[in-house]
Design a protein around this motif. Structure first.
Motif, PDB file in Angstrom:
ATOM      1  N   GLU A 218       1.054  -0.690   0.473  1.00  0.00           N
ATOM      2  CA  GLU A 218      -0.269   0.095   0.028  1.00  0.00           C
ATOM      3  C   GLU A 218       0.694   1.014  -0.288  1.00  0.00           C
ATOM      4  OE1 GLU A 218      -4.038   0.052   2.050  1.00  0.00           O
ATOM      5  OE2 GLU A 218      -2.897  -1.554   3.192  1.00  0.00           O
ATOM      6  N   ARG A 219       2.086   0.963   0.252  1.00  0.00           N
ATOM      7  CA  ARG A 219       3.019   2.362   0.310  1.00  0.00           C
ATOM      8  C   ARG A 219       4.318   2.073  -0.447  1.00  0.00           C
ATOM      9  NH1 ARG A 219       2.494   4.867   5.981  1.00  0.00           N
ATOM     10  NH2 ARG A 219       1.487   2.928   7.059  1.00  0.00           N
ATOM     11  N   ASP A 220       4.400   3.360  -1.672  1.00  0.00           N
ATOM     12  CA  ASP A 220       5.304   3.000  -2.622  1.00  0.00           C
ATOM     13  C   ASP A 220       6.433   3.828  -1.789  1.00  0.00           C
ATOM     14  OD1 ASP A 220       3.960   1.772  -4.571  1.00  0.00           O
ATOM     15  OD2 ASP A 220       3.022   3.783  -5.183  1.00  0.00           O
ATOM     16  N   ASP A 221       6.289   3.900  -0.911  1.00  0.00           N
ATOM     17  CA  ASP A 221       7.278   4.826  -0.095  1.00  0.00           C
ATOM     18  C   ASP A 221       7.122   4.467   1.698  1.00  0.00           C
ATOM     19  OD1 ASP A 221       9.848   6.208   0.357  1.00  0.00           O
ATOM     20  OD2 ASP A 221       9.231   7.496  -1.379  1.00  0.00           O
ATOM     21  N   PHE A 222       8.464   4.975   1.843  1.00  0.00           N
ATOM     22  CA  PHE A 222       7.974   5.205   3.580  1.00  0.00           C
ATOM     23  C   PHE A 222       7.291   5.926   3.971  1.00  0.00           C
ATOM     24  CE2 PHE A 222      12.536   5.264   3.525  1.00  0.00           C
ATOM     25  CZ  PHE A 222      12.798   4.610   3.215  1.00  0.00           C
ATOM     26  N   ARG A 223       6.250   6.624   3.354  1.00  0.00           N
ATOM     27  CA  ARG A 223       4.887   7.374   3.908  1.00  0.00           C
ATOM     28  C   ARG A 223       3.632   7.397   2.903  1.00  0.00           C
ATOM     29  NH1 ARG A 223       5.568   8.817   9.171  1.00  0.00           N
ATOM     30  NH2 ARG A 223       6.656  10.617   9.299  1.00  0.00           N
ATOM     31  N   MET A 224       2.420   6.475   3.138  1.00  0.00           N
ATOM     32  CA  MET A 224       1.324   6.971   1.874  1.00  0.00           C
ATOM     33  C   MET A 224       1.511   8.021   1.160  1.00  0.00           C
ATOM     34  SD  MET A 224      -1.560   6.857   4.061  1.00  0.00           S
ATOM     35  CE  MET A 224      -1.380   5.857   6.156  1.00  0.00           C
ATOM     36  N   LEU A 231      -7.749  14.776   1.307  1.00  0.00           N
ATOM     37  CA  LEU A 231      -7.940  14.583   2.842  1.00  0.00           C
ATOM     38  C   LEU A 231      -9.005  16.224   3.585  1.00  0.00           C
ATOM     39  CD1 LEU A 231      -6.108  13.489   5.568  1.00  0.00           C
ATOM     40  CD2 LEU A 231      -4.264  14.646   4.843  1.00  0.00           C
ATOM     41  N   ALA A 232      -8.069  17.470   3.039  1.00  0.00           N
ATOM     42  CA  ALA A 232      -8.711  18.712   3.262  1.00  0.00           C
ATOM     43  C   ALA A 232     -10.325  18.733   3.270  1.00  0.00           C
ATOM     44  CB  ALA A 232      -8.633  19.843   2.699  1.00  0.00           C
ATOM     45  N   ARG A 233     -10.939  18.274   2.225  1.00  0.00           N
ATOM     46  CA  ARG A 233     -12.524  17.207   2.680  1.00  0.00           C
ATOM     47  C   ARG A 233     -13.093  16.622   4.052  1.00  0.00           C
ATOM     48  NH1 ARG A 233     -11.333  16.599  -3.133  1.00  0.00           N
ATOM     49  NH2 ARG A 233     -11.747  14.854  -3.119  1.00  0.00           N
ATOM     50  N   SER A 234     -11.974  16.360   4.376  1.00  0.00           N
ATOM     51  CA  SER A 234     -12.322  15.379   4.907  1.00  0.00           C
ATOM     52  C   SER A 234     -12.459  16.162   6.265  1.00  0.00           C
ATOM     53  CB  SER A 234     -11.833  13.754   5.660  1.00  0.00           C
ATOM     54  OG  SER A 234     -11.823  13.280   4.143  1.00  0.00           O
ATOM     55  N   ALA A 235     -11.778  16.874   6.754  1.00  0.00           N
ATOM     56  CA  ALA A 235     -11.364  17.773   7.639  1.00  0.00           C
ATOM     57  C   ALA A 235     -13.665  18.416   7.995  1.00  0.00           C
ATOM     58  CB  ALA A 235     -10.739  18.769   7.777  1.00  0.00           C
ATOM     59  N   ARG A 236     -13.816  18.242   7.168  1.00  0.00           N
ATOM     60  CA  ARG A 236     -15.141  19.609   7.779  1.00  0.00           C
ATOM     61  C   ARG A 236     -16.165  18.234   8.467  1.00  0.00           C
ATOM     62  NH1 ARG A 236     -15.931  20.469   0.991  1.00  0.00           N
ATOM     63  NH2 ARG A 236     -14.435  21.917   0.448  1.00  0.00           N
ATOM     64  N   GLU A 237     -15.474  16.883   7.989  1.00  0.00           N
ATOM     65  CA  GLU A 237     -16.248  16.090   8.347  1.00  0.00           C
ATOM     66  C   GLU A 237     -15.879  15.854  10.384  1.00  0.00           C
ATOM     67  OE1 GLU A 237     -17.997  12.594   6.510  1.00  0.00           O
ATOM     68  OE2 GLU A 237     -16.932  14.036   4.650  1.00  0.00           O
ATOM     69  N   ALA A 238     -14.734  15.779  10.836  1.00  0.00           N
ATOM     70  CA  ALA A 238     -14.248  15.498  11.501  1.00  0.00           C
ATOM     71  C   ALA A 238     -14.874  16.336  12.770  1.00  0.00           C
ATOM     72  CB  ALA A 238     -12.750  16.170  11.683  1.00  0.00           C
ATOM     73  N   PRO A 239     -14.650  16.067  13.661  1.00  0.00           N
ATOM     74  CA  PRO A 239     -14.216  14.230  14.703  1.00  0.00           C
ATOM     75  C   PRO A 239     -15.265  12.797  13.602  1.00  0.00           C
ATOM     76  CG  PRO A 239     -15.146  14.993  15.735  1.00  0.00           C
ATOM     77  CD  PRO A 239     -15.274  15.847  15.463  1.00  0.00           C
ATOM     78  N   SER A 240     -14.898  12.665  12.936  1.00  0.00           N
ATOM     79  CA  SER A 240     -15.241  11.299  12.069  1.00  0.00           C
ATOM     80  C   SER A 240     -14.236  10.089  11.823  1.00  0.00           C
ATOM     81  CB  SER A 240     -15.843  11.612  10.780  1.00  0.00           C
ATOM     82  OG  SER A 240     -16.396  10.565  10.032  1.00  0.00           O
ATOM     83  N   LEU A 241     -14.278   9.341  12.338  1.00  0.00           N
ATOM     84  CA  LEU A 241     -12.372   7.993  12.082  1.00  0.00           C
ATOM     85  C   LEU A 241     -13.184   7.741  10.178  1.00  0.00           C
ATOM     86  CD1 LEU A 241     -10.889   6.460  12.982  1.00  0.00           C
ATOM     87  CD2 LEU A 241     -12.597   4.827  14.395  1.00  0.00           C
ATOM     88  N   THR A 242     -14.635   7.147  10.251  1.00  0.00           N
ATOM     89  CA  THR A 242     -15.373   7.442   8.608  1.00  0.00           C
ATOM     90  C   THR A 242     -14.653   7.794   7.788  1.00  0.00           C
ATOM     91  OG1 THR A 242     -17.643   6.065   9.803  1.00  0.00           O
ATOM     92  CG2 THR A 242     -16.948   6.034   7.813  1.00  0.00           C
ATOM     93  N   ALA A 243     -15.028   9.433   8.253  1.00  0.00           N
ATOM     94  CA  ALA A 243     -14.177  10.041   7.015  1.00  0.00           C
ATOM     95  C   ALA A 243     -12.462  10.185   6.769  1.00  0.00           C
ATOM     96  CB  ALA A 243     -14.674  11.745   7.138  1.00  0.00           C
ATOM     97  N   TYR A 244     -12.231   9.802   7.636  1.00  0.00           N
ATOM     98  CA  TYR A 244     -10.282   9.364   8.151  1.00  0.00           C
ATOM     99  C   TYR A 244      -9.653   7.962   7.447  1.00  0.00           C
ATOM    100  CZ  TYR A 244      -9.820  14.092   8.875  1.00  0.00           C
ATOM    101  OH  TYR A 244      -9.769  15.517   8.905  1.00  0.00           O
ATOM    102  N   GLU A 245     -11.318   7.174   7.142  1.00  0.00           N
ATOM    103  CA  GLU A 245     -10.910   5.772   7.156  1.00  0.00           C
ATOM    104  C   GLU A 245      -9.772   5.321   5.970  1.00  0.00           C
ATOM    105  OE1 GLU A 245     -13.608   1.052   7.739  1.00  0.00           O
ATOM    106  OE2 GLU A 245     -13.548   3.308   8.557  1.00  0.00           O
ATOM    107  N   PRO A 246      -9.523   6.430   4.340  1.00  0.00           N
ATOM    108  CA  PRO A 246      -8.423   5.599   3.524  1.00  0.00           C
ATOM    109  C   PRO A 246      -6.795   5.932   4.429  1.00  0.00           C
ATOM    110  CG  PRO A 246     -10.211   6.965   3.069  1.00  0.00           C
ATOM    111  CD  PRO A 246     -10.924   6.776   4.581  1.00  0.00           C
ATOM    112  N   TRP A 247      -7.398   6.467   5.353  1.00  0.00           N
ATOM    113  CA  TRP A 247      -5.807   7.042   5.261  1.00  0.00           C
ATOM    114  C   TRP A 247      -5.458   5.930   6.964  1.00  0.00           C
ATOM    115  CZ3 TRP A 247      -9.101  10.849   4.179  1.00  0.00           C
ATOM    116  CH2 TRP A 247      -8.704  11.291   2.912  1.00  0.00           C
ATOM    117  N   VAL A 248      -6.547   5.562   7.491  1.00  0.00           N
ATOM    118  CA  VAL A 248      -6.212   5.556   8.839  1.00  0.00           C
ATOM    119  C   VAL A 248      -6.387   3.545   8.645  1.00  0.00           C
ATOM    120  CG1 VAL A 248      -6.957   4.714  11.076  1.00  0.00           C
ATOM    121  CG2 VAL A 248      -7.606   7.093  10.628  1.00  0.00           C
ATOM    122  N   ARG A 249      -6.744   3.215   7.784  1.00  0.00           N
ATOM    123  CA  ARG A 249      -6.983   1.803   7.449  1.00  0.00           C
ATOM    124  C   ARG A 249      -5.897   0.904   6.963  1.00  0.00           C
ATOM    125  NH1 ARG A 249      -9.535  -0.226   1.997  1.00  0.00           N
ATOM    126  NH2 ARG A 249     -11.063  -1.804   3.419  1.00  0.00           N
TER     127      ARG A 249
END
Length: 409
Positions: A218-224, A231-249
Motif C-alpha cells: 500500500e506504500r510505494d515509499d516510507f509514507r503513504m 484530506l482537506a475535504r475530510s476535515a469538514r466531517e471531523a471528528p469522524s473515524l469514517t471520514a478518515y478511514e482511507p488513511w487510518v486503515r
C-alpha cells in the motif's frame, strides 16, 4: 461480559491499570483522543511518527503540533519546546519510538503544571520501563499494540486510571466497532502464521520482491500518499473515524473489526508468550547496542538500565535508503521508517510545523530500525555491506525543505 474482557484482564494484571481491549492500537489511540481532547484541541507530538498516527489525530478533529525532538531517538525534547508552544497546547502525545522511552517524567511534570493530559502511544513499548515504572502508566491513558511485540498482527489495549473511565471507553469502543466476519477473522488468524512461514523457509526476499512487482504494497515509499485535496475535504466531517478511514486503515484494513473467538484465542496464546519474547528482544538489543551503528541513546539506555526490550533498535547509517534495498537480499525487510518528518510530509495546512525541524530531519533520514530478534543476521548483513555510521554535522545547518517536497529522497 464486555468484549475482550479476558484479554484486557491479562493486561490489567501486567500493568496495574484498567485496560480496554481493542482490535488495534490505532483504535485505542482514537478512543483516548476523543475522551480527553475537545474538537479543535492542539496536540503536541513528535514529527518522527507513523503517518497513520497523524491521520488518527486528524480524525479526532485535532490540530497536530510538531515538537522539536532528540536527534538520537526521535522522541520529544521537552526543553527545546518553546514556552509559547507549551502555553498553547491542550495535550501531549508521546511516541516511545521503537521502544525507546519518551522523557515521560519531564513531560508528566509539564502536563500537570499546565493542567493538560499526557497521552502515551506505547505501541512500540510493551515492557519498557523508566525508573522502574512501566511505560503506559505515566499519563491519563496509553495505547498498546499486540501486533508488534507478539507478532499477532491484530489486537490492542487502552490502559486508563480507573474502572469508571474504562467502562465509559468500552461503550465508546462498542459504538465504533464493525461487525465480526468469519473471513476477516480467518485472515487475522492466518497473517502471523504466513509471516512466520516466510521467515522459517527463508522466503523473505522472493516474497517481498514479488509483492513489490505485483503492486501489493500500500506504500510505494516510507509514507503513504497524502491526497491533500481529499484530506482537506475530510476535515469538514471531523471528528469522524469514517471520514478518515482511507488513511487510518492502511496496512491494517480490519483495524476496527470486532474479533471473534478464533482471533481472541490466538491472541491469548501469544500474549502468554510475551515475557519470553521480551527476553529475546533484550538479548538482541544488547548485541545491537554494542555495534558501531547504534544510536548513542540506545547505548546509553543499555548501560544505565540494562538492555531495553525494544521493538526496533535505532541504528544510524549513511545512505540509509540504498542500504534498506540491499538488506532485502539478506532476508531483512526494514520497516517502520518514518521519513520525512510529518511536518514536511503534510505541510502547514494539516499540521503546525516544528520550530526546530533539523534534528527530526536528520534522524528520520539516517535511522535504520533493526529488529532485535534478527540481531545477528542484521549485524552480519551490515558488516558485509560495509555500512558506515552516520554522525550529524555540527558545522553546517541541515537543508530547509521545499514546501510540500519530502526530504532525503
Amino acid at each position: 461480559m464486555p468484549y475482550g474482557s479476558r484479554l484486557a484482564a491479562t493486561m490489567t494484571r501486567r500493568l496495574g491499570r484498567e485496560c480496554v481491549y481493542t482490535p488495534s492500537a490505532r483504535l485505542a489511540l482514537y478512543l483516548a483522543l476523543r475522551r480527553w481532547c475537545r474538537p479543535g484541541a492542539r496536540v503536541l507530538m513528535s514529527p518522527v511518527n507513523d503517518d497513520v498516527i497523524l491521520f488518527v489525530v486528524l480524525a479526532a478533529g485535532l490540530r497536530p503540533v510538531q515538537a522539536p525532538v532528540s536527534m538520537w531517538d526521535g522522541n520529544i525534547a521537552p526543553a527545546a519546546v518553546p514556552e509559547s508552544t507549551w502555553r498553547n497546547v491542550d495535550a501531549v502525545l508521546t511516541t516511545n519510538l521503537y521502544g525507546m522511552p519518551d522523557r515521560v517524567i519531564e513531560l508528566r511534570r509539564r502536563c500537570e503544571g499546565l493542567g493538560i493530559p499526557l497521552l502515551e502511544d506505547a505501541a512500540h513499548a510493551i515492557g519498557t520501563h523508566v525508573d522502574g515504572q512501566p511505560i503506559g502508566t505515566f499519563g491519563k491513558a496509553a495505547a498498546f499494540s499486540l501486533s508488534k511485540h507478539v507478532a499477532a498482527m491484530a489486537g490492542g489495549f487502552l490502559a486508563v486510571e480507573d474502572a469508571r473511565t474504562r467502562r465509559e471507553l468500552e461503550l465508546l469502543r462498542d459504538d465504533l466497532l464493525e461487525p465480526a466476519r468469519l473471513r476477516t477473522d480467518l485472515a487475522a488468524a492466518l497473517r502471523p502464521l504466513a509471516r512466520s512461514a516466510v521467515r522459517t523457509f527463508h522466503l523473505v526476499r522472493p516474497a517481498w520482491r514479488t509483492m513489490q512487482r505485483l503492486g501489493l504494497l500500500e506504500r510505494d515509499d516510507f509514507r503513504m500518499p497524502l491526497h491533500a485535496p481529499r484530506l482537506a475535504r475530510s476535515a469538514r466531517e471531523a471528528p469522524s473515524l469514517t471520514a478518515y478511514e482511507p488513511w487510518v486503515r492502511v496496512d491494517l484494513h480490519d483495524f476496527r473489526s470486532r474479533h471473534g473467538a478464533l482471533v481472541r484465542g490466538q491472541l491469548r496464546l501469544r500474549l502468554a508468550g510475551l515475557d519470553a519474547n521480551l527476553a529475546r528482544r533484550r538479548a538482541g538489543t544488547a548485541l545491537l547496542s554494542g555495534t558501531a551503528w547504534a544510536s548513542p541513546a540506545l547505548r546509553d539506555r543499555s548501560t544505565r538500565d540494562g538492555p531495553p526490550p525494544v521493538f526496533r533498535a535505532p541504528l544510524l547509517v549513511h545512505d540509509r535508503d540504498a542500504l534498506v534495498e540491499r538488506l532485502v537480499n539478506h532476508g531483512v525487510v526494514a520497516g517502520y521508517i518514518y521519513d520525512p518528518p510529518l511536518d514536511d510530509y503534510a505541510g502547514p495546512e494539516f499540521v503546525e510545523p516544528s520550530p526546530a525541524p533539523s534534528a527530526a530531519r536528520w534522524f528520520a533520514s539516517h535511522v535504520l530500525p533493526a529488529d532485535p530478534l534478527l540481531a545477528r543476521r542484521i549485524t552480519a548483513a551490515l558488516t558485509k555491506e560495509q555500512a558506515t555510521t552516520a554522525y550529524p554535522s555540527l558545522l553546517a545547518p541541515l537543508p530547509e525543505p521545499t514546501p510540500g517536497t519530502p526530504l532525503g529522497k
